[in-house]
Design a protein around this motif. Structure first.
Motif, PDB file in Angstrom:
ATOM      1  N   ALA A   1      -2.709   5.074 -12.269  1.00  0.00           N
ATOM      2  CA  ALA A   1      -2.085   3.799 -11.898  1.00  0.00           C
ATOM      3  C   ALA A   1      -3.124   2.838 -11.349  1.00  0.00           C
ATOM      4  N   TYR A   2      -3.029   1.590 -11.798  1.00  0.00           N
ATOM      5  CA  TYR A   2      -3.866   0.520 -11.265  1.00  0.00           C
ATOM      6  C   TYR A   2      -2.938  -0.458 -10.552  1.00  0.00           C
ATOM      7  N   PRO A   3      -3.099  -0.654  -9.243  1.00  0.00           N
ATOM      8  CA  PRO A   3      -2.189  -1.536  -8.494  1.00  0.00           C
ATOM      9  C   PRO A   3      -2.167  -2.950  -9.078  1.00  0.00           C
ATOM     10  N   ALA A   4      -0.992  -3.457  -9.339  1.00  0.00           N
ATOM     11  CA  ALA A   4      -0.852  -4.723 -10.050  1.00  0.00           C
ATOM     12  C   ALA A   4      -1.469  -5.905  -9.323  1.00  0.00           C
TER      13      ALA A   4
ATOM     14  N   GLY B   1      -8.714   2.448  -4.267  1.00  0.00           N
ATOM     15  CA  GLY B   1      -7.305   2.086  -4.372  1.00  0.00           C
ATOM     16  C   GLY B   1      -6.665   2.324  -5.723  1.00  0.00           C
ATOM     17  N   VAL B   2      -7.419   2.856  -6.688  1.00  0.00           N
ATOM     18  CA  VAL B   2      -6.900   3.162  -8.024  1.00  0.00           C
ATOM     19  C   VAL B   2      -6.602   4.652  -8.106  1.00  0.00           C
TER      20      VAL B   2
ATOM     21  N   THR C   1       0.826  -1.209   0.000  1.00  0.00           N
ATOM     22  CA  THR C   1       0.000   0.000   0.000  1.00  0.00           C
ATOM     23  C   THR C   1       0.856   1.253   0.000  1.00  0.00           C
ATOM     24  N   VAL C   2       0.344   2.280  -0.695  1.00  0.00           N
ATOM     25  CA  VAL C   2       0.986   3.591  -0.704  1.00  0.00           C
ATOM     26  C   VAL C   2      -0.075   4.631  -0.371  1.00  0.00           C
TER      27      VAL C   2
END
Length: 224
Positions: A85-88, A73-74, A35-36
């Protein structure tokens, strides 16, 4: 640049309110980051800051940040017009871009590992490598407003099977399709000869609807 690149131990990161800019690819190939959290002050993200982080599940943004926003979260621009950015490793097998999204950032779905279907029907422009090295994405849908495919768009997207183009598409950049060994269907109802006659992987020829896709009983749109 590469400040936390290839780090094996960092699991979460909070970017303080006082940080206004990042240098680009700061977390490249980080091996444990999940997480960021972005504070209020960040105004300038570097290119590919969140690309190819195979453990990343969420990017969260303080609501008081004036440049960026997060939905589930996107990461997006504040006005939700740019998909950043879409978290991988985000959970879920499908993504539909919000109606306000018109463009994407570089390598936005890079190394995506859980997504199966991506709908970018609202997007009018791409920048490059959007799906580079995704291991799960099987189907991608574009709308009629998109005119060109970006460079290395689907490069090494190993699970890619089916792509739908809108009628407005007129150009395909070099390397848009590379190492897409499982591709079996291109749906395109337009009349542009470049799109119709492009040399797609596996000898695929565009068809006008899913019902006309080449039958291949060994390939189904599933996560199995």
């Amino acid at each position: 640049i590469y400040a936390f690149g290839s780090n094996k131990y960092l699991t979460s990161m909070s970017i303080p309110n006082g940080v206004v800019s990042t240098g680009g690819v700061i977390f490249h190939n980080s091996q444990a980051l999940t997480t960021v959290s972005i504070g209020t002050g960040l105004t300038n993200l570097g290119q590919q800051d969140f690309a190819w982080i195979r453990t990343l599940t969420a990017i969260n943004v303080d609501a008081a940040n004036n440049s960026y926003a997060s939905i589930d979260g996107v990461l997006y621009s504040k006005d939700i017009s740019v998909l950043r950015a879409y978290p991988a490793n985000k959970a879920g097998t499908s993504y539909i871009a919000p109606s306000t999204v018109t463009s994407t950032a570089y390598t936005v779905f890079g190394a995506a590992a859980n997504l199966i279907t991506v709908d970018l029907s609202t997007v009018t422009s791409l920048v490059g490598q959007e799906f580079h090295s995704s291991t799960s994405i099987q189907e991608v849908i574009f709308g009629n407003s998109l005119e060109g495919l970006s460079s290395q768009l689907f490069q090494s997207a190993s699970a890619l099977r089916k792509v739908t183009f809108g009628t407005g598409l007129t150009t395909i950049s070099n390397g848009s399709f590379y190492a897409n060994d499982r591709l079996y269907c291109i749906i395109y109802a337009g009349s542009n000869s470049i799109i119709q006659n492009y040399s797609y992987p596996n000898g695929v020829v565009p068809v006008t609807s899913s019902s006309n896709c080449l039958a291949n009983p060994a390939i189904t749109l599933s996560n199995s």
